[in-house]
Design an enzyme around this catalytic site. Structure first.
Site, PDB file in Angstrom:
ATOM      1  N   GLU A  60      43.253  35.825  52.211  1.00  0.00           N
ATOM      2  CA  GLU A  60      42.660  37.080  51.746  1.00  0.00           C
ATOM      3  C   GLU A  60      41.910  37.820  52.849  1.00  0.00           C
ATOM      4  OE1 GLU A  60      43.620  34.677  48.223  1.00  0.00           O
ATOM      5  OE2 GLU A  60      42.557  34.241  50.097  1.00  0.00           O
ATOM      6  N   HIS A 129      36.645  29.732  39.227  1.00  0.00           N
ATOM      7  CA  HIS A 129      37.714  30.677  38.903  1.00  0.00           C
ATOM      8  C   HIS A 129      37.373  31.519  37.677  1.00  0.00           C
ATOM      9  CE1 HIS A 129      39.819  27.994  41.591  1.00  0.00           C
ATOM     10  NE2 HIS A 129      40.875  28.786  41.601  1.00  0.00           N
TER      11      HIS A 129
END
Length: 326
Positions: A60, A129
């Protein structure tokens, strides 16, 4: 009007804007060959090819930086994070480059870029998450933050985000991609920064956004049926810029305010709304403002604990009765 899924609305918005403007492209993990981790880019590789629908490595930091550089050079990237939890790997690029480049360059560089993907919890995915980052990014000058709750809003707002000349954080939910809603076939956009009154009412204002707003709808239906209580439900849609005008106008009518937000209770969007309302409409309040958030802990994995951790319609009903003194 036809009915389509949330994921289809997202794919349509991106595809329409890519057909209209060759500088728009999509990049992210599994967006191409796999049609998107949540199938939100289904068919786009076949139509636009690998130069405009780009699969990236699990990096990322790298592809966030590449996209910002591309935006500085005249492109309009759409960057998909498989979840905004993963955006933390590239958050330095977002906060220190995308958000600040226009000011630091004296207006020489715009950053027309959209960072999109799921936010908040999505069932038993564990603490790392299941985090809501809306208030994190909304705290940063230079970023716009959008969190739609239905397919119609998602398509109209995403098209506006792609056309915007500044960086936009566009937050979705794994648990909404299969939701269905009416979406016109004809061209439309929704302005960024304008809340929507989803249900008009006279007794209490409930403000929410994203997937958790469904719990506000459930509570409003039950309160109307069982207690003849009229709830006005406002969907923020955009949390930066924040449409305080719509909220204040509603509070002046109902004299009571509840804010439902799937986020930790310290320093979030509902905290800012609470301050703004007491500052601008204190004399109209007939009860203290109530904000409903998650428990102040990392998201639990256990289904029983997760149920207790996450706000629900019962919490909203209790809050409404509290502010109505019943």
């Amino acid at each position: 009007m036809r009915t389509i899924q949330f994921r289809e609305a997202i794919a349509e918005a991106m595809s329409e804007e890519m057909r209209a403007d060759e500088s728009v492209y999509l990049m992210g993990e599994e967006v191409a060959e796999y049609n998107g981790a949540y199938k939100a880019s289904k068919g786009m590789l076949d139509e636009f090819g690998p130069k405009r629908v780009i699969d990236t490595p699990i990096a990322e930091l790298g592809f966030t930086g590449i996209s910002i550089g591309a935006a500085m050079n005249g492109n309009r990237p759409i960057v998909e994070f498989m979840t905004f939890n993963f955006s933390l790997v590239g958050i330095d690029q977002i906060i220190n480059n995308a958000a600040k480049m226009r000011q630091m360059s004296g207006g020489q560089f715009n950053i027309p870029i959209v960072f999109r993907g799921p936010t908040a919890s999505a069932g038993q995915l564990g603490a790392t998450h299941s985090q809501a980052f809306e208030s994190w990014y909304a705290n940063t000058p230079g970023l716009k933050v959008i969190v739609p709750s239905n397919p119609y809003d998602a398509k109209g707002l995403l098209k506006s985000a792609i056309r915007d000349d500044d960086p936009v954080i566009f937050m979705e939910s794994e648990q909404m991609y299969g939701d269905k809603g009416e979406v016109p076939e004809e061209e439309y956009t929704i302005p960024i920064g304008k809340a929507d009154i989803k249900r008009e009412g006279s007794d209490v204002t409930i403000v929410s956004f994203g997937k958790i707003i469904k719990e506000a709808y459930k509570a409003a239906d039950q309160l109307a049926e069982e207690n003849d209580i009229s709830c006005e439900v406002i969907d923020l849609r955009t949390v930066r810029p924040l449409d305080m005008e719509t909220i204040i106008k509603s509070v002046k009518k109902t004299n009571r305010l509840i804010i439902l937000e799937e986020a930790w209770p310290f320093g979030n969007v509902s905290t800012e709304i609470t301050y703004q309302v007491q500052d601008k409409a204190f004399d109209y309040l007939d009860a203290p403002i109530v904000k409903i958030n998650t428990a102040d802990t990392p998201t639990p994995y256990s289904p029983n604990l997760l149920k207790e951790w996450l706000p629900n319609s019962d919490d909203v009903i209790k809050a409404v009765k509290k502010v109505l003194y019943i």
